[in-house]
Write an enzyme that holds these catalytic residues in place. Structure first.
Site, PDB file in Angstrom:
ATOM      1  N   MET A 250     -55.651  36.069   1.407  1.00 23.24           N
ATOM      2  CA  MET A 250     -55.302  35.220   0.265  1.00 23.24           C
ATOM      3  C   MET A 250     -54.408  35.958  -0.712  1.00 23.24           C
ATOM      4  SD  MET A 250     -55.528  32.351  -1.169  1.00 23.24           S
ATOM      5  CE  MET A 250     -54.661  32.043  -2.698  1.00 23.24           C
ATOM      6  N   GLU A 251     -53.353  35.247  -1.138  1.00 19.78           N
ATOM      7  CA  GLU A 251     -52.253  35.860  -1.887  1.00 19.78           C
ATOM      8  C   GLU A 251     -52.448  35.903  -3.397  1.00 19.78           C
ATOM      9  OE1 GLU A 251     -52.064  32.854  -0.214  1.00 19.78           O
ATOM     10  OE2 GLU A 251     -50.967  31.375  -1.399  1.00 19.78           O
ATOM     11  N   HIS A 284     -47.077  38.323   5.138  1.00 15.41           N
ATOM     12  CA  HIS A 284     -47.236  36.927   4.725  1.00 15.41           C
ATOM     13  C   HIS A 284     -47.780  36.835   3.298  1.00 15.41           C
ATOM     14  CE1 HIS A 284     -48.205  32.608   5.493  1.00 15.41           C
ATOM     15  NE2 HIS A 284     -49.168  32.861   4.612  1.00 15.41           N
ATOM     16  N   GLU A 285     -48.857  37.544   3.053  1.00 18.66           N
ATOM     17  CA  GLU A 285     -49.469  37.452   1.718  1.00 18.66           C
ATOM     18  C   GLU A 285     -48.540  38.035   0.670  1.00 18.66           C
ATOM     19  OE1 GLU A 285     -51.823  35.486   1.805  1.00 18.66           O
ATOM     20  OE2 GLU A 285     -52.282  35.678   3.931  1.00 18.66           O
ATOM     21  N   HIS A 288     -45.791  35.663  -0.268  1.00 15.00           N
ATOM     22  CA  HIS A 288     -46.239  34.570  -1.136  1.00 15.00           C
ATOM     23  C   HIS A 288     -45.965  34.876  -2.606  1.00 15.00           C
ATOM     24  CE1 HIS A 288     -48.051  31.386   1.155  1.00 15.00           C
ATOM     25  NE2 HIS A 288     -49.018  32.102   1.692  1.00 15.00           N
TER      26      HIS A 288
HETATM   27  N1  ARG Z   1     -53.064  30.791   1.172  1.00 12.73           N
HETATM   28  C1  ARG Z   1     -53.763  31.535   2.188  1.00 12.73           C
HETATM   29  C2  ARG Z   1     -52.722  31.989   3.180  1.00 12.73           C
HETATM   30  O1  ARG Z   1     -52.104  31.241   3.850  1.00 12.73           O
HETATM   31  C3  ARG Z   1     -54.819  30.759   2.879  1.00 12.73           C
HETATM   32  C4  ARG Z   1     -55.986  30.437   2.041  1.00 12.73           C
HETATM   33  C5  ARG Z   1     -56.670  29.272   2.564  1.00 12.73           C
HETATM   34  N2  ARG Z   1     -57.964  29.105   2.013  1.00 12.73           N
HETATM   35  C6  ARG Z   1     -58.685  28.021   2.160  1.00 12.73           C
HETATM   36  N3  ARG Z   1     -59.823  27.995   1.645  1.00 12.73           N
HETATM   37  N4  ARG Z   1     -58.286  26.968   2.763  1.00 12.73           N
HETATM   38  O2  ARG Z   1     -52.411  33.103   3.271  1.00 12.73           O
HETATM   39 ZN    ZN Z   2     -50.068  31.557   3.403  1.00 15.99          ZN
END
Ligand code: ARG
Ligand code: ZN
Length: 843
Positions: A250-251, A284-285, A288
């Site tokens: 998570m970012e 990826h993170e 973001h």
């Molecule tokens: N934004 C995060 C990522 O793609 C994913 C987090 C998703 N969390 C969730 N509870 N749906 O790196």
């Molecule tokens: Zn993402």
């Protein structure tokens, strides 16, 4: 209750700033908030509402005067003064009791948070929506030696620490971590010369597994500067590894939180594939920070705005760091394995969904991976340079804003002058287009005629033509390329393209690089496929030609009782012997289509797939390959030998991938002798685990399994592999029993998502095992889903998608799967997450 995109209304207030004080305690954490609200001039009049779930409200006040809000299950409502006001509240929450792993929870004694998408409302009362952005100051109180939040550290003292994040952000990017953690430090100098402190925080014992992640972070920071001109914007960047985590990572602004499986790495405990994945997720993170954080989403329907773009960016990064060709083929394998079944089944939804009940159910392969494909198509259509200019404009125009897909496309329209009205269908139309091709050659002119058609999907009976970038090259009959890759832009349902001045009928290489996410339906002869396998200049299509031959061979074996196609096996041998080709590419050529993919193909041809027959055909073909190549295998093994000290780079890992693909064939000839030798000699997890996998397939695994357990019993992430492999690699008739036996073990900590997925996810991957004729696989999984839902709805709901192909199978299996789904659906107190999933699955 269903939420619709069309109902979007801005929040009636803006949040000027937020001060949080979090006094930590496992059972009674106190969260005090001070929030300055100002009227939002762009919003319609509305009653003041703050989200809040599972909170115990202690007190609330407005401008210092105590108020008594109306509490509901979703939040609170309250009378508020006109104009701006100061809202203060104090709530109590119990992180130790939070098994859903959403909001503030505890993992192995450490406090951590997961707020995306809607977890912040489990921490305090707040307008928990991404279009409300604000500046946060956070004070953490507790005895934990490490206390982290977003932004920069501003002050600390005995039992407290304060953080300030100067960049306005939505609540879903909030994070807090506290515990007994160790940090692996690093630093990075940005392109404008700013020093950034970097840290990877881990539990004691894991500090030896951080170096690779740290390097990946620095590589990502440099790459984003060089390729996208994006610089980091805080004094510090922290990553924390957490064992209990629903997703990958998570970012959160300046404080990325990772599932420990997606950041911790060492040669002894991680495979080459793990290293590559970790590098990609860290990138990826980090990416973001600009595509997601500085520019965020207006509402959750726009999720693909940040996810599709960021997946596309991380795949570009991996292509640059490793082999672009191998990355493209791997991405397409993954797209077909995860996104195609979703797009072609009851869970099909557009890249930008128009409604949902639980947004967590839409963190899907469609939003992420098809979303990335859509960006890739856009880049192919406008060209790399125009793409770069459009992105510059995007960052310039929308920095600090919460945006929509309309904003994104407008940037491309304004900077390129292109009309993207039709292209926008990629965001609204679900389903995978089918692309048919016919050709004609007359007097030096070659004509390709394409027809596109998208089958109906739930809620969308009628489909309109999409814009398809179709990359085509032409080869003349002696194998020379006469027309290099040309991007055809298809916009009609049926459309022809001509090539002039050819002196013979060419062989077309269509959809090079998989230039659009479609199902290409072209009936071509085995000769033509073999010709492309030998001569195509496009690596993707060379691989695809071989894959097509393998598919055709397996389909003939399954449906006509044919024997293995020896001509294809011999043609492939030529490719495998070509030492000028990247070993990783050759390994990809060697891999057969998965059994799930074969089931999907049979279904598409109107044949009901029989998992047992598919399994048997695959086994027979592998045996035939091994026998036919009994001389080749030792040669390839020798070529794949790595003598240098272990490094997880593309070159070495390509060799190991090839060597291990060969080992699995060799095992069919020697019953596991070579695999046992490799197991005994292995000094890295890649070699150890693939040897173990071969031993399991050979049914000769008992000693190695015990040795592996003895060696790794204290390493959770390695033991996850041990659990997973036994279920995934075992013969189908033993898979359910084996999974069941594993769940009896004391170390089957089913509340840990990684461990749960290791067993349940692997069972679903064991195609014939999961689809056991007696329904035992379905029943077993349904039992566990019912059990987990009470603790962790999010992970349970994701796992429900293993049933998404249920309508493909025979009537008996369909009835059994339907019964399993109905049994889940009937469960009293079923979560909103799982309710939505099973309802959609049952259609
Ligand atoms: N934004 C995060 C990522 O793609 C994913 C987090 C998703 N969390 C969730 N509870 N749906 O790196
Ligand atoms: Zn993402």
């Amino acid at each position: 209750q269903t939420i619709y995109l069309k109902d979007y209304t801005p929040f009636g207030w803006q949040v000027a700033d937020v001060h949080l004080t979090v006094a930590l305690s496992p059972d009674a954490t106190r969260v005090r908030s001070r929030i300055r609200f100002e009227p939002n001039p762009d919003a319609p009049a509305q009653r003041f509402f703050l989200h809040g779930e599972d909170l115990r409200l202690i007190r609330a006040s407005i401008d210092g005067t105590e108020v008594t809000p109306v509490l509901t299950a979703e939040g609170l409502e309250c009378d508020v003064p006109e104009g701006g006001f100061l809202w203060e509240s104090e709530v109590e929450i119990a992180p130790a009791a939070n098994t859903a792993l959403e909001g503030l929870y505890m993992s192995n004694g450490m406090y951590c948070t997961q707020c995306e998408a809607e977890g912040f409302r489990k921490i305090t009362y707040y307008p928990d929506r991404p279009d409300v952005m604000s500046v946060f100051t956070v004070r953490i109180e507790g005895d934990e030696p490490v206390k982290l939040s977003n932004g920069n550290p501003v002050a600390q003292g005995e039992g407290w620490a304060e953080w300030h994040d100067p960049w306005p952000k939505p609540a879903y990017l909030f994070a807090l971590v506290a515990g007994e953690l160790l940090n692996h430090p690093g630093s990075f100098t940005t392109m404008s010369g700013r020093e950034v402190e970097l840290n990877i925080y881990v539990r004691p014992g894991d500090e030896g597994k951080c170096a690779f992640g740290m390097q990946a972070l620095k590589d990502s920071m440099r790459w984003d500067e060089e390729v996208y001109g994006r610089e980091y914007d805080l004094d510090i960047f922290n990553i924390v590894a957490v064992d209990d985590f629903n997703m990958g990572a998570m970012e959160n602004k300046g404080l990325n939180v990772f599932n420990s499986s997606c950041v911790l790495a060492s040669p002894e405990t991680s495979t080459d594939a793990n290293f590559e994945r970790i590098e990609a997720i860290i990138a990826h993170e980090y990416f973001h920070n600009w595509t997601g954080n500085r520019i965020t989403c207006r509402d959750w329907f726009q999720l693909c705005l940040k996810e599709g773009l960021t997946v596309f960016r991380d795949s570009q990064f991996t292509s640059d760091m490793r082999s672009a060709e191998v990355k493209r083929i791997s991405d397409v394998i993954d797209l077909r394995a995860r996104q195609f079944p979703e797009d072609q089944g009851p869970l099909s939804h557009p890249v930008r969904p128009e409604s949902f009940q639980e947004i967590n159910n839409f963190y899907t392969a469609t939003v992420y991976e098809k979303g990335a494909e859509v960006i890739g198509m856009l880049r192919r259509l406008v060209g790399a340079e125009a793409y770069g200019k459009a992105l510059d404009l995007y960052f310039e125009r929308h920095d600090g804003q919460a945006c929509t897909i309309e904003d994104w496309l407008k940037v491309f329209e304004d900077s390129t002058g292109r009309d993207l009205t039709q292209f926008k269908r990629w965001y609204s139309q679900s389903g995978t287009p089918h692309l048919k091709v016919s050709d004609d050659y007359t007097d030096g002119t070659y004509t390709l005629t394409f027809t596109q058609e998208t089958p109906p999907t739930p809620g969308q009976p009628e489909k309109a033509p999409q814009v398809l970038p179709i990359a085509v090259g032409l080869l003349n009959p002696n194998g020379d390329e006469v027309v290099p890759t040309t991007m055809l832009e298809m916009t009609e349902a049926t459309q022809s393209f001509t090539f002039e001045g050819l002196n013979a009928k060419p062989v077309p290489s269509i959809l090079r690089g998989f230039s659009a996410p479609v199902v290409l339906m072209r009936e071509s002869t085995a000769e033509e496929k073999s010709f492309l396998l030998a001569h195509d200049t496009d690596a993707f299509n060379r691989w695809e030609a071989s894959r097509d031959l393998a598919r055709a061979c397996l389909l003939a074996m399954i449906t006509e009782g044919a024997g293995p196609d020896l001509a294809w096996i011999d043609a492939l041998e030529q490719v495998l012997r070509d030492t000028t080709l990247d070993p990783a590419f050759r390994a990809l050529m060697l891999a057969l289509p998965t059994q799930a993919e074969l089931a999907q193909m049979l279904h598409a041809r109107g044949v009901t797939p029989d998992p047992d027959a598919i399994y048997a055909a695959t086994e027979t073909l592998r045996d035939a390959m091994a026998t036919r190549w009994s001389a080749l295998l030792p040669e390839l093994m020798a070529e794949a030998q790595v003598d240098a000290p272990y490094a997880p780079d593309a070159e070495q890992s390509g060799k190991r991938t090839l060597g291990n693909a060969v080992l699995s064939l060799q095992t069919r000839l020697d019953g596991g002798k070579a695999a046992q030798a490799q197991y005994d000699a292995a000094d890295n997890m890649t070699m150890q685990l693939s040897a173990l996998s071969c031993l399991i397939t050979a049914g000769a695994e008992d000693a190695a399994l015990a040795a592996f357990e003895a060696q790794w019993k204290d390493d959770r992430l390695v033991m996850d592999k041990w659990f997973a492999l036994q279920v995934a690699a075992t013969a189908p008739e033993k898979a359910v029993a084996r999974a069941a036996a594993l769940t009896e073990r004391a170390d089957f900590d089913w509340k840990n998502p990684n461990r749960f997925r290791a067993v349940m996810g692997s069972l679903a991957m064991n195609h014939a095992g999961f689809h056991a004729r007696d329904g035992s696989g379905y029943r077993f999984l349904a039992d566990w889903l019912i059990k987990l839902d009470e603790k962790n709805p999010q992970t349970t709901a994701r796992m429900c998608s293993v049933f998404q192909t249920w309508k493909r199978y025979d009537a008996d299996r369909q009835a059994l799967m339907k019964a399993a789904l109905e049994r889940i659906a009937a469960r009293p107190g079923l979560s909103r997450d799982v309710t939505e999933m099973v309802t959609r699955l049952l259609g």
